[in-house]
Write a protein that holds these residues in place. Structure first.
Motif, PDB file in Angstrom:
ATOM      1  N   GLU A  26       0.455 -25.070  23.033  1.00 26.40           N
ATOM      2  CA  GLU A  26      -0.016 -23.824  22.384  1.00 26.40           C
ATOM      3  C   GLU A  26       0.662 -23.622  21.027  1.00 26.40           C
ATOM      4  O   GLU A  26       0.244 -22.810  20.226  1.00 26.40           O
ATOM      5  CB  GLU A  26       0.203 -22.605  23.298  1.00 26.40           C
ATOM      6  N   LEU A  27       1.694 -24.414  20.749  1.00 28.13           N
ATOM      7  CA  LEU A  27       2.385 -24.268  19.449  1.00 28.13           C
ATOM      8  C   LEU A  27       1.918 -25.319  18.443  1.00 28.13           C
ATOM      9  O   LEU A  27       2.480 -25.460  17.359  1.00 28.13           O
ATOM     10  CB  LEU A  27       3.903 -24.367  19.649  1.00 28.13           C
ATOM     11  N   LYS A  28       0.831 -26.035  18.781  1.00 28.00           N
ATOM     12  CA  LYS A  28       0.340 -27.122  17.912  1.00 28.00           C
ATOM     13  C   LYS A  28       0.054 -26.596  16.508  1.00 28.00           C
ATOM     14  O   LYS A  28       0.455 -27.161  15.505  1.00 28.00           O
ATOM     15  CB  LYS A  28      -0.937 -27.699  18.557  1.00 28.00           C
ATOM     16  N   GLU A  29      -0.616 -25.443  16.443  1.00 28.32           N
ATOM     17  CA  GLU A  29      -0.991 -24.894  15.122  1.00 28.32           C
ATOM     18  C   GLU A  29       0.256 -24.462  14.344  1.00 28.32           C
ATOM     19  O   GLU A  29       0.314 -24.553  13.129  1.00 28.32           O
ATOM     20  CB  GLU A  29      -1.892 -23.671  15.306  1.00 28.32           C
ATOM     21  N   LEU A  30       1.277 -24.018  15.089  1.00 33.42           N
ATOM     22  CA  LEU A  30       2.513 -23.568  14.420  1.00 33.42           C
ATOM     23  C   LEU A  30       3.173 -24.762  13.722  1.00 33.42           C
ATOM     24  O   LEU A  30       3.699 -24.651  12.621  1.00 33.42           O
ATOM     25  CB  LEU A  30       3.460 -22.975  15.467  1.00 33.42           C
ATOM     26  N   ALA A  31       3.059 -25.938  14.368  1.00 33.21           N
ATOM     27  CA  ALA A  31       3.658 -27.154  13.776  1.00 33.21           C
ATOM     28  C   ALA A  31       2.986 -27.442  12.434  1.00 33.21           C
ATOM     29  O   ALA A  31       3.636 -27.837  11.466  1.00 33.21           O
ATOM     30  CB  ALA A  31       3.490 -28.335  14.727  1.00 33.21           C
ATOM     31  N   ILE A  32       1.679 -27.142  12.354  1.00 30.38           N
ATOM     32  CA  ILE A  32       0.956 -27.371  11.086  1.00 30.38           C
ATOM     33  C   ILE A  32       1.489 -26.405  10.019  1.00 30.38           C
ATOM     34  O   ILE A  32       1.755 -26.781   8.874  1.00 30.38           O
ATOM     35  CB  ILE A  32      -0.567 -27.177  11.295  1.00 30.38           C
ATOM     36  N   LEU A  33       1.725 -25.156  10.412  1.00 30.94           N
ATOM     37  CA  LEU A  33       2.286 -24.174   9.456  1.00 30.94           C
ATOM     38  C   LEU A  33       3.648 -24.631   8.964  1.00 30.94           C
ATOM     39  O   LEU A  33       3.967 -24.540   7.777  1.00 30.94           O
ATOM     40  CB  LEU A  33       2.407 -22.804  10.120  1.00 30.94           C
ATOM     41  N   PHE A  34       4.463 -25.150   9.889  1.00 34.51           N
ATOM     42  CA  PHE A  34       5.805 -25.569   9.462  1.00 34.51           C
ATOM     43  C   PHE A  34       5.762 -26.808   8.574  1.00 34.51           C
ATOM     44  O   PHE A  34       6.660 -27.038   7.767  1.00 34.51           O
ATOM     45  CB  PHE A  34       6.743 -25.757  10.662  1.00 34.51           C
ATOM     46  N   LEU A  96      -1.773 -12.802   4.955  1.00 35.25           N
ATOM     47  CA  LEU A  96      -0.380 -12.963   4.561  1.00 35.25           C
ATOM     48  C   LEU A  96       0.087 -11.740   3.790  1.00 35.25           C
ATOM     49  O   LEU A  96      -0.717 -11.037   3.161  1.00 35.25           O
ATOM     50  CB  LEU A  96      -0.163 -14.235   3.762  1.00 35.25           C
ATOM     51  N   ALA A  97       1.380 -11.457   3.889  1.00 32.86           N
ATOM     52  CA  ALA A  97       1.991 -10.363   3.107  1.00 32.86           C
ATOM     53  C   ALA A  97       3.259 -10.932   2.475  1.00 32.86           C
ATOM     54  O   ALA A  97       3.938 -11.773   3.066  1.00 32.86           O
ATOM     55  CB  ALA A  97       2.332  -9.187   4.011  1.00 32.86           C
ATOM     56  N   SER A  98       3.504 -10.477   1.247  1.00 30.40           N
ATOM     57  CA  SER A  98       4.649 -11.005   0.514  1.00 30.40           C
ATOM     58  C   SER A  98       5.330  -9.886  -0.257  1.00 30.40           C
ATOM     59  O   SER A  98       4.670  -8.915  -0.682  1.00 30.40           O
ATOM     60  CB  SER A  98       4.175 -12.083  -0.480  1.00 30.40           C
ATOM     61  N   GLU A  99       6.612 -10.058  -0.524  1.00 25.57           N
ATOM     62  CA  GLU A  99       7.328  -9.094  -1.370  1.00 25.57           C
ATOM     63  C   GLU A  99       6.622  -8.944  -2.707  1.00 25.57           C
ATOM     64  O   GLU A  99       6.646  -7.889  -3.335  1.00 25.57           O
ATOM     65  CB  GLU A  99       8.771  -9.542  -1.597  1.00 25.57           C
ATOM     66  N   GLU A 100       5.993 -10.060  -3.148  1.00 26.73           N
ATOM     67  CA  GLU A 100       5.415 -10.068  -4.497  1.00 26.73           C
ATOM     68  C   GLU A 100       3.923  -9.780  -4.517  1.00 26.73           C
ATOM     69  O   GLU A 100       3.263  -9.955  -5.533  1.00 26.73           O
ATOM     70  CB  GLU A 100       5.712 -11.424  -5.164  1.00 26.73           C
ATOM     71  N   LYS A 125      -4.954 -18.362  14.840  1.00 26.73           N
ATOM     72  CA  LYS A 125      -4.666 -17.968  13.456  1.00 26.73           C
ATOM     73  C   LYS A 125      -3.334 -17.240  13.457  1.00 26.73           C
ATOM     74  O   LYS A 125      -2.968 -16.595  14.438  1.00 26.73           O
ATOM     75  CB  LYS A 125      -5.744 -17.000  12.955  1.00 26.73           C
ATOM     76  N   TYR A 126      -2.656 -17.286  12.345  1.00 26.32           N
ATOM     77  CA  TYR A 126      -1.366 -16.616  12.252  1.00 26.32           C
ATOM     78  C   TYR A 126      -1.333 -15.649  11.081  1.00 26.32           C
ATOM     79  O   TYR A 126      -2.187 -15.702  10.190  1.00 26.32           O
ATOM     80  CB  TYR A 126      -0.256 -17.667  12.108  1.00 26.32           C
ATOM     81  N   VAL A 127      -0.329 -14.785  11.122  1.00 29.63           N
ATOM     82  CA  VAL A 127      -0.024 -13.905   9.989  1.00 29.63           C
ATOM     83  C   VAL A 127       1.313 -14.385   9.446  1.00 29.63           C
ATOM     84  O   VAL A 127       2.248 -14.596  10.216  1.00 29.63           O
ATOM     85  CB  VAL A 127       0.124 -12.433  10.454  1.00 29.63           C
ATOM     86  N   ALA A 128       1.392 -14.602   8.135  1.00 33.79           N
ATOM     87  CA  ALA A 128       2.676 -14.991   7.535  1.00 33.79           C
ATOM     88  C   ALA A 128       3.150 -13.841   6.655  1.00 33.79           C
ATOM     89  O   ALA A 128       2.366 -13.254   5.908  1.00 33.79           O
ATOM     90  CB  ALA A 128       2.513 -16.258   6.702  1.00 33.79           C
ATOM     91  N   TYR A 152       3.597 -14.211  12.664  1.00 35.42           N
ATOM     92  CA  TYR A 152       3.079 -13.435  13.803  1.00 35.42           C
ATOM     93  C   TYR A 152       1.743 -14.041  14.229  1.00 35.42           C
ATOM     94  O   TYR A 152       1.111 -14.764  13.447  1.00 35.42           O
ATOM     95  CB  TYR A 152       2.799 -11.976  13.373  1.00 35.42           C
ATOM     96  N   GLU A 153       1.305 -13.688  15.441  1.00 34.89           N
ATOM     97  CA  GLU A 153      -0.051 -14.071  15.822  1.00 34.89           C
ATOM     98  C   GLU A 153      -1.027 -13.123  15.154  1.00 34.89           C
ATOM     99  O   GLU A 153      -0.684 -11.984  14.807  1.00 34.89           O
ATOM    100  CB  GLU A 153      -0.190 -14.043  17.360  1.00 34.89           C
ATOM    101  N   HIS A 154      -2.251 -13.614  14.955  1.00 31.24           N
ATOM    102  CA  HIS A 154      -3.242 -12.835  14.199  1.00 31.24           C
ATOM    103  C   HIS A 154      -4.256 -12.268  15.173  1.00 31.24           C
ATOM    104  O   HIS A 154      -4.720 -12.968  16.064  1.00 31.24           O
ATOM    105  CB  HIS A 154      -3.934 -13.783  13.214  1.00 31.24           C
TER     106      HIS A 154
END
Ligand code: AHG
Ligand code: MN
Ligand code: MN
Ligand code: MN
Length: 363
Positions: A26-34, A96-100, A125-128, A152-154
């Motif tokens: 279930e963490l396969k997609e997370l590995a792609i993000l990393f 996604l959300a960013s300081e900038e 899908k994820y939230v970064a 986070y999860e989306h």
């Protein structure tokens, strides 16, 4: 010991994440993000280091003020664009959300800022949420900076209708906003990259903290500190003491007791503060002690932003056996009401931070 060293020698970040994904499909997609985070941090460390060369034009100010009211550095903007692009093109991000970034960026609909539609893959899908360059006031002087990322999860129902334009999107954008306003307890992963004498990537997936050092001879992050645990006690405090007079009384009392040696440990502390949260927290994780940016009379919620500084760094600190509190509340339990909400943060060795919690409870 040799076996252990043998076991972890040469474990690259990508091999580590692939093994995690094999053991936890279930963490396969997370590995792609990393994979994208790995590449982005290598690119950012290169930009930060080369910014000090005579030929570089990346030092100094962008000439814009960001949503925080801060004068943006050129590298704030460059690293934000770089990280946004790296994460977007995994096709695994919903928002996604960013300081900038003023508001969260929806990635499922057509991204208006870029002609090419991204191939949005089916599946998780994820939230970064991220701070692309933390401590950027230090970058012109070549003092350590960092990048902070929370994943986070989306929630699938946050899909902005690609044909919505202008105000029609307000409802959908509110949905996307809601996807980024999650408490730290919802984090599935958190990471920081430290750009210092070495480039170090620290991550947690909720099962311990793992640190990887960039080996520039092979261009890979290699596992250097598996399962990091912060010492329960230490005598280092890390605050901007220029604000001392404005802090809450319990906070002032604690720092004064550590300075005078009248705290629980009976020892006098030393002070270490570089003004980059990633650098100060990284040292605290390894040496122990306490880092903090408390609320004060000028800014009751302090300076650090909950979503992409407080929560992800608290996740890592807790996973390393430390504590992270506002003084009155566990930082990870706070649900943001607005993306750039600030939060008082006091984090570090559990026996030292406990003194702050006790001081607030006694007030
Ligand atoms: P950023 O550069 O991302 O805006 O964050 C700066 C933060 C944090 O890195 C650091 O701990 C804190 O600002 C330092 O603030 P002071 O200079 O007020 O001490
Ligand atoms: Mn900033
Ligand atoms: Mn920051
Ligand atoms: Mn920043």
């Amino acid at each position: 010991v040799f076996d252990e060293v043998c076991e972890t020698t040469g474990v690259t970040l990508s091999r580590f994440m692939n093994e995690v994904a094999m053991l936890n499909p279930e963490l396969k997609e997370l590995a792609i993000l990393f994979g994208a985070i790995d590449t982005a941090c290598k690119a950012i460390t290169n930009l930060v280091k080369r910014s000090q060369l005579p030929s570089s034009e990346t030092l100094g100010y962008q000439g814009e003020v960001n949503v925080q009211g801060e004068d943006q550095k050129k590298l704030d903007v460059i690293t934000n664009d770089l990280l946004k692009r790296a994460l977007r093109f995994t096709g695994r991000l919903g928002v996604l959300a960013s300081e900038e970034e003023d508001v969260p960026v929806d990635l499922i609909g057509n991204d208006k800022s870029d002609s090419r539609d991204i191939l949005i893959e089916e599946g998780e899908k994820y939230v970064a949420v991220f701070d692309p360059l933390d401590g950027s006031s230090n970058v012109d002087a070549g003092i350590p900076t960092g990048t902070i990322i929370g994943i986070y999860e989306h929630d699938e129902n946050c899909v902005v209708d690609p044909d919505c334009i202008g105000d029609d999107c307000s409802e959908q954008e509110a949905q996307c906003l809601a996807n980024t306003l999650q408490p730290g307890t919802n984090l599935v992963a958190a990471a920081y990259c430290l750009y210092s004498s070495s480039t170090i990537l620290a991550l947690t997936l909720g099962n311990g903290v793992y640190m990887f050092t960039l080996d520039e001879t092979i261009g890979e992050f290699v596992l250097s500190k598996p399962n990091v645990k912060i010492p329960d006690d230490a005598t280092i405090y890390s605050f901007n003491e220029a604000n001392l007079e404005m802090w809450d009384a319990p906070m002032r009392k604690c720092v004064e007791s550590w300075r005078m040696g009248t705290g629980k440990s009976g020892k006098t502390f030393s002070s270490r503060y570089i003004g980059s949260m990633v650098g100060d927290v990284h040292r605290t994780l390894l040496y122990g002690g306490v880092f903090g940016y408390p609320g004060d009379t000028k800014n009751p919620n302090g300076k650090l932003r909950l979503l992409y500084e407080g929560a992800p760094m608290s996740f890592i600190m807790e996973q390393a056996g430390g504590i992270s509190t506002t003084g009155k509340k566990r930082v990870m339990e706070i649900t943001p009401e607005v993306v750039h909400q600030r939060v008082p943060v006091i984090m570090g060795s559990k026996n030292v931070v406990q003194e702050v919690i006790d001081a607030y409870a006694a007030e």
